[in-house]
Design an enzyme around this catalytic site. Sequence first.
Site, PDB file in Angstrom:
ATOM      1  N   ASN A 375      68.376 -21.255  17.773  1.00 47.06           N
ATOM      2  CA  ASN A 375      69.107 -20.218  17.044  1.00 47.06           C
ATOM      3  C   ASN A 375      68.259 -19.699  15.892  1.00 47.06           C
ATOM      4  O   ASN A 375      67.812 -20.489  15.047  1.00 47.06           O
ATOM      5  CB  ASN A 375      70.415 -20.780  16.484  1.00 47.06           C
ATOM      6  N   GLU A 376      68.027 -18.398  15.877  1.00 44.89           N
ATOM      7  CA  GLU A 376      67.310 -17.736  14.784  1.00 44.89           C
ATOM      8  C   GLU A 376      66.025 -18.474  14.401  1.00 44.89           C
ATOM      9  O   GLU A 376      65.668 -18.550  13.231  1.00 44.89           O
ATOM     10  CB  GLU A 376      68.218 -17.572  13.566  1.00 44.89           C
ATOM     11  N   ASN A 431      71.982 -12.112  16.995  1.00 42.44           N
ATOM     12  CA  ASN A 431      72.840 -12.248  15.820  1.00 42.44           C
ATOM     13  C   ASN A 431      72.598 -11.027  14.937  1.00 42.44           C
ATOM     14  O   ASN A 431      71.514 -10.885  14.362  1.00 42.44           O
ATOM     15  CB  ASN A 431      72.496 -13.510  15.026  1.00 42.44           C
ATOM     16  N   TRP A 511      81.259 -14.654  14.316  1.00 45.97           N
ATOM     17  CA  TRP A 511      80.781 -15.689  13.406  1.00 45.97           C
ATOM     18  C   TRP A 511      81.639 -15.628  12.148  1.00 45.97           C
ATOM     19  O   TRP A 511      81.491 -14.727  11.371  1.00 45.97           O
ATOM     20  CB  TRP A 511      79.299 -15.486  13.062  1.00 45.97           C
ATOM     21  N   LYS A 532      82.845 -16.455   6.367  1.00 51.46           N
ATOM     22  CA  LYS A 532      82.975 -15.490   7.454  1.00 51.46           C
ATOM     23  C   LYS A 532      84.072 -15.866   8.448  1.00 51.46           C
ATOM     24  O   LYS A 532      84.307 -15.137   9.413  1.00 51.46           O
ATOM     25  CB  LYS A 532      81.649 -15.326   8.192  1.00 51.46           C
TER      26      LYS A 532
END
Length: 739
Positions: A375-376, A431, A511, A532
Site C-alpha cells: 500500500n502506497e 488511493n 477510507w 475519515k
Amino acid sequence: MRTIETFNANWFFSKENIIPTEVPDHWQTLDLPHTWNNIDGQDGGNDYYRGTCVYAKTFSKPSMETDGKAYLEFAGVAMTANVYLNGQHLGEHKGGYSTFRLDLTPALQEENLLVVTADNSDNDSVYPQKADFTFYGGIYRDVKLICLPENHFELIKDGTPGIKATPIIENNKGHLTVETWQTGSLIKYTLFDQDKTIVSTAIIASEKGYGKWTAQVENPNLWEGLSNPYLYTVQAELLNESNQVIDTVSTSIGFRSFAFDKDKGFILNGKPYPLRGVSRHQDFAEIGNAITYDIQVNDMELIKEIGANTIRLAHYQHSQEFYDLCDKEGMVIWAEIPYITKHMPNGRDNTISQMRELVTQCYNHPSIVCWGLSNEITATGKITDDLVENHQVLNDLCHQMDKTRPTSMAHVFMLEIDHPIVGLPDISSYNLYFGWYLGSLEQNDQFFDDFHTKYPDRIIGFSEYGADANPTFQTSNPEVGDYTEAYQALYHEHILECIEKRPYLWATHVWNMFDFAADGRDEGGSHGLNQKGLVSFDRKYKKDAFYLYKAHWSDEPFIHLCDKNYVERSESETSFKVYTNQDQVSIYLDGQLMESKQIDKKGSFSLTISGQHTIEIKSGNLSDSSFVKKVDEPNLSYRFAKEDIINWFDADDIDQTCFSINDTLGEISANPDSGAVLNAIMAKVKEKRGDVAKEATGNENLRKMMAGMSLKQLLKQAGDTVSKEQINQLNKSLQKIKK
C-alpha cells in the site's frame, strides 16, 4: 484426539525487558487479549511506548496422550515475539498480524513458566514501520493450548490450518481439491453441505505426509455474495490402524467463480457484481487492537447496514474470526500484508514470510478475491530497483501459492499512471484524495478518465478516498479543510457520482468505515486520530456520510435528517439536508407541514427560523427529527478555525512586486529565499499529519501536482495544522522578498 483450551486467563505483564525464572511479585496481572498502547497510542504526540514488554504465565502440565504433543497457538503478537518455556527458547516470530504456533513438548514439565516477549520497537526489517496508523504492541489476540496425539495434522508451517481446499466451478459443476499435511497414513475426507448432509466422502492413503482428495459436485449451491453466501464444510479425519479417528481439521469453503473485466469491473459467477464498500482498521477507542469478538460482529453489522458488499481489510492480516464473518455474510474481501509507505531493503524476508502466512492461513476463505502486495509503497518517491524486485518476488510467490486469485496493489495518488510498477500486479487500484489533501474533487473524475483512456485494457479500482470530519464542527457553508460533517458528506456525494459513472472500476473502498488511531496526527480538533471514518472510533456515532451510502446501497427503508449537531444557527433562512432511500419526504416545523417533495437519495429544504424549533422529516411511517435554535452570532465552537482564511488578506494590501500566499507553490519554490520560508511552514504541516506526510517529502510527482496551486489554497486545505498567526507571519515574510 485433539483438545483445544483457551489460554487467555491469569497472565503477568511488565515493561521490564527481562526473562524471569519466576514471576516477580510487582508484575501486573491481566487476562488476554492485551495491548499496552490502548491509551498512549490514541492520544497524539507520536510518543506512544514502542519497545519490548514481557508476558508470563504459570501452568501445570496438561493431560496428554502417551507420546502426545502440546502446542501453543498465538493468533497475534505485535510485532516481534520470542517465546520461552522453563528458560528454553522455543522460537521467534516476526510479524504482528498472523497466527503462529510452537511445540511446547520438549521443554514441558509438571509445573511450567511460560514467558513471551512482544516488541513493537522501531527497526528496519519488520513491517510496518511507517504508516498512518498506530502500531500497537502486545499479545492482542487469543492464545490457545492445543494437545494432540503423536500423529496429527500439520500445525507449524506458516501457521497453517492443516487443510487446503480449492473449489472451482466449470460448466455448472463443482471441482474440489483438498490437500492436507500430517504424520500418519490414512485420511478420511468428507464434504458437507450447509445442512451438514454428506455430499461426498473418501478414505485416502497419504504419501510422505501429504494427502490429496478430489471430488466433483453436480450443480453446487454457489457462494453468491450478499444474496446467498452458501458455505460447504470440508473435514479431514486422521485415522489409526483400526480406522479410529485420532485428529480432525475442517474448513468452510464456497463454490464461486470470479473475474475482472476491463469495462464491467468485477464479475461474480458470470454476472457483473459492482464492488462498492469500505476499508476497515481493526482497532477501537480505549481498547486498541485487543478487541473482542463482539466488537468484530458489531463492525460487520455496521458495514452491512450501509449495504456495502466489499471490504478492504487494511493494512495487514485481520483475525480469522473476521474473515469467517466475511465468508458467512457474503462480503468480497481484499486481503493484504503491511508492506506500506516506506520500502526497507532489510525487510524483504519479512514481506515474504508475512505473505506466505497470509496466503497459507487465509487461502480457504471464499470471501477473499485478491492478495495485496503493498500500500502506497512509493509514497517517498524513491522507486528503487530493490523495491521493484521485492514486489516481483511477492507477485511470483502469490501466483506459486495460489493459482486462483490475482495480485493487487494500492498506489499512492502521486504515482504516475505510466510508471512500470503500476502494471506489475494483475490488477491495480489508486488511493486518491483530490478535494481533501489537495486539488479539486473533479480531479478524481479526470484521473480515472485519463487512466482508462490511456490503458483501456487494464483493471483499475479506487482503493481509498475520504475526508476527515469531526462531528463537533458544523456549518451551513461547507468547504474543503473545515473538518465539518457537512463537507465530508459533500465530498462523498461527489465521489459517489464519480464512481457510478465509471462501471469499469473493479472495486471502490471508502477510507474508512471507522475512525482509527494514528498517534502522529494532530489535526481537526483531535489528537492521535484519523477522522475519515463514516462512524466514530467508539462506533457510537454515525456521521451523516454514513447515511449517504446507506441511501445508495441499502434496501432497508430509512430516512435521515443531517446536521443534527448544528443546533445553534445564526442565519434566519437555513437549510436542512435529507438522505433516504424513499421516494418522497415531507418536512415539518414545530409540527406544521411546510413542504413535501420527491427526492432521489438526497434532498434539501429551506426554512425560516426565529427561535427554538423542532424539525421533523417523514416518509410514510418513517421519521427523523432534530432541534435548532436561532442565535444572534455564529457559535465559534462549531468551527475548527475561528476565522476564514479566504478573508484574512485583502488584495489591495498586497505588494504585487513581492511574493505572497496568493502566488503558486511553484512560483514561490523557484526562488531560493521564498522557497526557504515556504519549506519552514510546510514542515509544520507535515509534522501534524503524521509519519506518512513526513515520508512523502521527497516525492517529485507530489511537488508537480502542487506546483500550480496557490499557497492560499494549499494552506486552506491544510486545515488547523497551521494557525492564522503562522500564516500571517508567512505572508509578511514573503512580502519582504522581491519577485
